[in-house]
Enzyme design. Sequence first.
Site, PDB file in Angstrom:
ATOM      1  N   HIS A 102       3.201  12.879  -3.582  1.00  0.00           N
ATOM      2  CA  HIS A 102       2.508  11.587  -3.478  1.00  0.00           C
ATOM      3  C   HIS A 102       1.140  11.798  -4.140  1.00  0.00           C
ATOM      4  O   HIS A 102       0.108  11.844  -3.472  1.00  0.00           O
ATOM      5  CB  HIS A 102       2.386  11.207  -1.996  1.00  0.00           C
TER       6      HIS A 102
ATOM      7  N   ARG B 179       7.748   3.975  -5.978  1.00  0.00           N
ATOM      8  CA  ARG B 179       8.077   4.767  -4.776  1.00  0.00           C
ATOM      9  C   ARG B 179       9.582   4.709  -4.580  1.00  0.00           C
ATOM     10  O   ARG B 179      10.186   3.633  -4.696  1.00  0.00           O
ATOM     11  CB  ARG B 179       7.366   4.219  -3.544  1.00  0.00           C
TER      12      ARG B 179
ATOM     13  N   LYS C  96      22.720  -4.274  -6.664  1.00  0.00           N
ATOM     14  CA  LYS C  96      24.044  -4.550  -7.262  1.00  0.00           C
ATOM     15  C   LYS C  96      24.625  -3.290  -7.889  1.00  0.00           C
ATOM     16  O   LYS C  96      25.638  -3.337  -8.575  1.00  0.00           O
ATOM     17  CB  LYS C  96      23.911  -5.620  -8.349  1.00  0.00           C
TER      18      LYS C  96
ATOM     19  N   ARG D 288      -0.360   0.405   2.025  1.00  0.00           N
ATOM     20  CA  ARG D 288      -1.531   0.834   1.259  1.00  0.00           C
ATOM     21  C   ARG D 288      -1.240   1.113  -0.206  1.00  0.00           C
ATOM     22  O   ARG D 288      -1.970   0.664  -1.092  1.00  0.00           O
ATOM     23  CB  ARG D 288      -2.135   2.110   1.872  1.00  0.00           C
ATOM     24  N   THR D 289      -0.216   1.906  -0.463  1.00  0.00           N
ATOM     25  CA  THR D 289      -0.028   2.375  -1.835  1.00  0.00           C
ATOM     26  C   THR D 289       0.273   1.202  -2.765  1.00  0.00           C
ATOM     27  O   THR D 289      -0.380   1.024  -3.801  1.00  0.00           O
ATOM     28  CB  THR D 289       1.089   3.432  -1.889  1.00  0.00           C
TER      29      THR D 289
HETATM   30  N1   CP Z   1      -0.573   6.452   2.762  1.00  0.00           N
HETATM   31  C1   CP Z   1       0.482   5.721   2.362  1.00  0.00           C
HETATM   32  O1   CP Z   1       1.228   6.134   1.474  1.00  0.00           O
HETATM   33  O2   CP Z   1       0.616   4.525   3.002  1.00  0.00           O
HETATM   34  P1   CP Z   1       1.776   3.462   2.723  1.00  0.00           P
HETATM   35  O3   CP Z   1       3.075   4.106   3.116  1.00  0.00           O
HETATM   36  O4   CP Z   1       1.429   2.260   3.537  1.00  0.00           O
HETATM   37  O5   CP Z   1       1.769   3.178   1.244  1.00  0.00           O
END
Ligand code: CP
Length: 337
Positions: free
Chosen positions: A132, A104, A83, A54-55
């Site tokens: 998040h 991320r 590397k 999703r993110t």
């Molecule tokens: N909610 C969320 O962060 O989903 P993903 O890990 O799929 O990005």
Amino acid sequence: MLKGRHLIEPGDLSIGELDDIMNLAARMIGEPERYLEVCRGKILATLFFEPSTRTRLSFEAAMLRLGGQTLGFAEPNASSASKGESLADTIRTVSSYADVIAMRNPKEGAALLASQHSDVPIINAGDGGHHHPTQTLTDLLTIREIKGKVGGLTIGLCGDLKFGRTVHSLAKAMSRYPGNRFVLISPPELEIPDYILSRVFKPAGVRFSQVRRLEEAIGDLDILYMTRVQKERFFNEQDYVRLKDSYILDSKKMELAPEDLCVLHPLPRVNEIATEVDSDPRAAYFRQVKYGMYARMALIARLTGYAGEMAAPDLKSGSGEVPAGAPVSLRRKGKKK
Ligand code: CP
């Protein structure tokens, strides 16, 4: 002004800025065609050192829907991090190519480190068990679109409250709005960290209770926020196996819930919501997925300098109510919730 700023944790945004992003996102939901050129000529880099569906994809969809372009990688082995290149050098490099970076990384603090080496805004798309913030924007927008307000609500947080970064960020964000009350539903091993109780809830005078059984709490809730037990944060497999099915929301439990309950989940889910619940009108987690894209569209637009439709100064009051004249997009358009 949000232009050029980093977003590392939800607290980086004032209540007025949060409201502004939600107002802009609501307008984007209602009239997406108005925003097709907002990021024309701009590039978003998505640097994902940890898996995501999703993110990452909603960030990319958001930028494409604003007329911009995207580049990046979906796993560290596809970059020179494999590397041995440092995060600082990776960020210095990518900030030469892109106008905004969503990253991320499994290491807590990685987004903050990245922001110290970047010439362009860094958006934290998740740093370990830490923050998040765009999931929090997603959650707030979803709650506001469905409930018409983000204050004066009883919110049940259920499942892995220890490792779930989305829970920590949402608890902090909702504590900033008046009248919210939390019911914390978890096994003893997965209770919310003490600092949330002592340094977030208590100073803000936020009421909360802790219960073990979902059935005890569900009848009193406005929002039920289900979470996955975070396998990747456990040190031993045995503990994960013992705790992973602590809570399973099914149709039987939904019979105990109010008619206007709103069930959210940041997803991905494993077993914690039975698929039979998906067709219940109170299940809002797939609408939440879509709101996430609009929340990210609004955020990207502001960070890259879009100044249209800025929030009026009185939106800084943070009452938790949707201000008069502010859009609650889908309800306003009369679509089925
Ligand atoms: N909610 C969320 O962060 O989903 P993903 O890990 O799929 O990005």
